[in-house]
Write a protein that holds these residues in place. Structure first.
Motif, mmCIF file in Angstrom:
data_model
loop_
_atom_site.group_PDB
_atom_site.id
_atom_site.type_symbol
_atom_site.label_atom_id
_atom_site.label_comp_id
_atom_site.label_asym_id
_atom_site.label_seq_id
_atom_site.Cartn_x
_atom_site.Cartn_y
_atom_site.Cartn_z
ATOM 1 N N LEU A 50 1.583 3.733 1.793
ATOM 2 C CA LEU A 50 2.424 4.139 2.920
ATOM 3 C C LEU A 50 3.832 3.553 2.786
ATOM 4 O O LEU A 50 4.796 4.128 3.313
ATOM 5 C CB LEU A 50 1.780 3.700 4.250
ATOM 6 C CG LEU A 50 0.792 4.663 4.925
ATOM 7 C CD1 LEU A 50 1.493 5.952 5.343
ATOM 8 C CD2 LEU A 50 -0.409 5.002 4.080
ATOM 9 N N VAL A 77 1.650 16.936 0.925
ATOM 10 C CA VAL A 77 0.546 16.120 0.419
ATOM 11 C C VAL A 77 -0.194 16.957 -0.615
ATOM 12 O O VAL A 77 -0.478 18.132 -0.377
ATOM 13 C CB VAL A 77 -0.398 15.706 1.567
ATOM 14 C CG1 VAL A 77 -1.599 14.950 1.033
ATOM 15 C CG2 VAL A 77 0.350 14.843 2.581
ATOM 16 N N ALA A 113 -4.247 10.689 -3.200
ATOM 17 C CA ALA A 113 -5.649 11.088 -3.304
ATOM 18 C C ALA A 113 -5.900 12.047 -4.472
ATOM 19 O O ALA A 113 -7.036 12.451 -4.696
ATOM 20 C CB ALA A 113 -6.112 11.728 -1.997
ATOM 21 N N ALA A 124 -3.409 16.281 -2.356
ATOM 22 C CA ALA A 124 -4.794 16.407 -1.889
ATOM 23 C C ALA A 124 -4.990 15.469 -0.727
ATOM 24 O O ALA A 124 -4.404 14.396 -0.667
ATOM 25 C CB ALA A 124 -5.761 16.059 -3.004
ATOM 26 N N TYR A 128 -1.750 12.791 7.076
ATOM 27 C CA TYR A 128 -0.546 12.150 6.536
ATOM 28 C C TYR A 128 0.696 12.972 6.833
ATOM 29 O O TYR A 128 1.765 12.414 7.092
ATOM 30 C CB TYR A 128 -0.710 11.851 5.046
ATOM 31 C CG TYR A 128 -1.778 10.798 4.840
ATOM 32 C CD1 TYR A 128 -1.504 9.454 5.045
ATOM 33 C CD2 TYR A 128 -3.087 11.159 4.525
ATOM 34 C CE1 TYR A 128 -2.490 8.489 4.931
ATOM 35 C CE2 TYR A 128 -4.083 10.205 4.399
ATOM 36 C CZ TYR A 128 -3.784 8.870 4.605
ATOM 37 O OH TYR A 128 -4.770 7.935 4.500
ATOM 38 N N ASP A 169 2.922 13.401 -1.848
ATOM 39 C CA ASP A 169 1.944 12.325 -1.692
ATOM 40 C C ASP A 169 0.763 12.658 -2.587
ATOM 41 O O ASP A 169 -0.041 13.546 -2.275
ATOM 42 C CB ASP A 169 1.522 12.240 -0.218
ATOM 43 C CG ASP A 169 0.405 11.223 0.026
ATOM 44 O OD1 ASP A 169 -0.204 10.737 -0.943
ATOM 45 O OD2 ASP A 169 0.131 10.939 1.215
ATOM 46 N N GLU A 181 0.850 -1.183 0.000
ATOM 47 C CA GLU A 181 0.000 0.000 0.000
ATOM 48 C C GLU A 181 0.900 1.252 0.000
ATOM 49 O O GLU A 181 2.081 1.197 0.325
ATOM 50 C CB GLU A 181 -0.910 -0.098 1.235
ATOM 51 C CG GLU A 181 -2.085 0.825 1.235
ATOM 52 C CD GLU A 181 -1.736 2.152 1.815
ATOM 53 O OE1 GLU A 181 -2.427 3.123 1.479
ATOM 54 O OE2 GLU A 181 -0.769 2.228 2.598
ATOM 55 N N LYS A 198 -7.716 5.166 -4.906
ATOM 56 C CA LYS A 198 -8.630 6.303 -4.770
ATOM 57 C C LYS A 198 -9.272 6.584 -6.131
ATOM 58 O O LYS A 198 -10.114 5.832 -6.568
ATOM 59 C CB LYS A 198 -7.877 7.510 -4.209
ATOM 60 C CG LYS A 198 -7.314 7.271 -2.792
ATOM 61 C CD LYS A 198 -8.222 7.810 -1.700
ATOM 62 C CE LYS A 198 -7.839 7.367 -0.296
ATOM 63 N NZ LYS A 198 -6.591 7.916 0.203
HETATM 64 C C1 LIG Z 1 -5.679 7.502 1.039
HETATM 65 C C2 LIG Z 1 -4.405 8.182 1.194
HETATM 66 C C3 LIG Z 1 -3.232 7.486 1.425
HETATM 67 C C4 LIG Z 1 -3.229 5.991 1.588
HETATM 68 O O1 LIG Z 1 -3.554 5.686 2.902
HETATM 69 P P1 LIG Z 1 -4.671 4.688 3.431
HETATM 70 O O2 LIG Z 1 -4.438 4.729 4.892
HETATM 71 O O3 LIG Z 1 -4.426 3.377 2.795
HETATM 72 O O4 LIG Z 1 -6.015 5.213 3.052
HETATM 73 C C5 LIG Z 1 -2.057 8.195 1.534
HETATM 74 N N1 LIG Z 1 -2.038 9.531 1.418
HETATM 75 C C6 LIG Z 1 -3.148 10.235 1.196
HETATM 76 C C7 LIG Z 1 -3.071 11.730 1.069
HETATM 77 C C8 LIG Z 1 -4.375 9.593 1.074
HETATM 78 O O5 LIG Z 1 -5.484 10.309 0.881
#
Ligand SMILES: *Cc1c(COP(=O)(O)O)cnc(C)c1O
Length: 379
Positions: A49, A121, A153, A123, A74, A150, A47, A176
């Motif tokens: 992360l 990040v 999203a 979004a 995040y 990141d 995933e 997403k």
């Molecule tokens: C969804 C998302 C992630 C991935 O994290 P999850 O915990 O698997 O949902 C990473 N960064 C951002 C900004 C996200 O919106």
């Protein structure tokens, strides 16, 4: 393309078509095209992360000074990793009601010329805001720091121009707006970033977090032999997700996401009760709209009542400290859809009414539908 289809003898998700090195490399190339990058793309078998942590642990070491831009949950996570790598961490944050400004970033860089790494990040699905990466990227590039983004999203929901924006490490996931799998992810790595990582004695090696292992054993070796058994199911799903976006066309997918955000915001404006958490339209993420629960009403109760009215809608309570006040309406991937958005508003209206809040669901449906149609015809 070989589709994953049921055959008479096998369950749907087993006995998949082979995933050899050539096909794996082709999927990476499709992902790179979607990210608008000519840099190396490292696919990571986990995933998103995983590559986010890999980027920080690869590029940051004791003696580094990092600027961590916090616009949601995040960013907080990145701060912990940066400190555990021994970096001095300077944080700036924007309230979750808006975006960080390029001026804020420029000021932090001026005050701390030693900053050599910036984490941002694009979004935030969790808080519903989006940041002006093009402008921030220009400021960071002028300063000379590496920029990690990141884009989990944002990819597919709004424009993501990795190379044009000067992003050195850009992380995406499939789960997403791409409406794909969560178990693989990808990161683009610029030449500048590879230099920094190669010079970092602390960069992970012979580790699941290692970007350098993939560079040596996969990229530099010509992408002819996979170092490990690939996450076949997830990779094939990622390929189908990217192919499906190409078929619909990326701009049409982005338009659907923009239309969804515009529709929810327009609907809520006349519904009565909750208000958009993010104040300005241009700071609102196309992937999800966050709402502030009406005074005296617990957001978790609104969400439960809405889901009691229609359990199929992608409405959820926020996590953590915001749980009592923030309602999250997701509209990414297949949920970036006119009918889904209207159903979400209808469920919210029913839930609010059940809690005694006066709402006008017909006005909300009318305004949301008009905003959706306006966004689509303006595109
Ligand atoms: C969804 C998302 C992630 C991935 O994290 P999850 O915990 O698997 O949902 C990473 N960064 C951002 C900004 C996200 O919106």
């Amino acid at each position: 393309m070989t589709a994953v289809t049921a055959n008479a003898d096998a369950p749907l998700l087993l006995d998949l078509p082979p995933l050899d090195a050539a096909r794996f490399a082709r999927i990476e190339d499709k992902v790179a095209a979607l990210m608008r990058t000519r840099c190396d793309v490292v696919t990571m078998q986990g995933e998103a992360l995983l590559p986010l942590e890999a980027c920080i642990r690869s590029a940051v070491r004791p003696g580094s000074t990092a600027l961590n831009v916090i616009t949601g949950p995040y960013g907080e996570t990145f701060g912990g990793w940066l400190r555990s790598c021994g970096a001095e961490v300077i944080s700036i944050s924007a309230p979750f009601t808006g975006a960080v400004s390029p001026e804020q970033v420029a000021e932090a860089l001026r005050e701390h010329p030693e900053i050599d790494f910036v984490s941002l990040v694009h979004a935030e699905a969790a808080t519903g805001n989006t940041n002006p990466v093009a402008e921030i990227g220009a400021v960071v590039r002028e300063h000379g720091a590496l920029l990690m983004l990141d884009a989990v999203a944002s990819v597919g929901a709004e424009p993501l121009l990795t190379d044009d924006w000067g992003v050195d490490l850009c992380v995406i996931g499939g789960q997403k707006a791409l409406a794909g799998p969560a178990g693989v992810s990808a990161v683009s790595v610029s030449a500048r970033a590879w230099e920094r990582i190669a010079a970092n004695e602390q960069a992970p090696r012979r580790s699941y977090l290692s970007l350098l292992d993939w560079k040596e054993r996969w990229i530099d070796a010509g992408r002819t032999a996979l170092p490990h058994a690939p996450a076949q199911l997830e990779m094939l799903a990622l390929e189908q997700a990217v192919d499906r976006i190409e078929e619909e066309r990326l701009d049409a997918v982005i338009t659907r996401h923009r239309a969804a955000a515009a529709a929810v915001r327009a609907g809520v404006a006349v519904l009565g009760g909750p208000v958009p958490y993010v104040i300005r339209d241009e700071h609102a993420a196309p992937a999800a709209t966050t709402l502030r629960a009406p005074a005296g009403v617990d957001a978790r109760e609104v969400v439960s009542a809405a889901l009691a009215a229609d359990g199929s809608v992608p409405v959820q309570a926020a996590a953590g400290a915001l749980a009592a006040e923030m309602i999250r309406v997701n509209h990414y991937g297949r949920a970036a859809d006119r009918a889904v958005v209207l159903a979400s508003l209808a469920a919210l209206a029913a839930g609010l009414r059940a809690l005694g809040v006066a709402v006008d669901e017909d006005a909300a449906a009318g305004a949301a539908g008009a905003a959706w149609d306006g966004a689509v015809s303006a595109a």
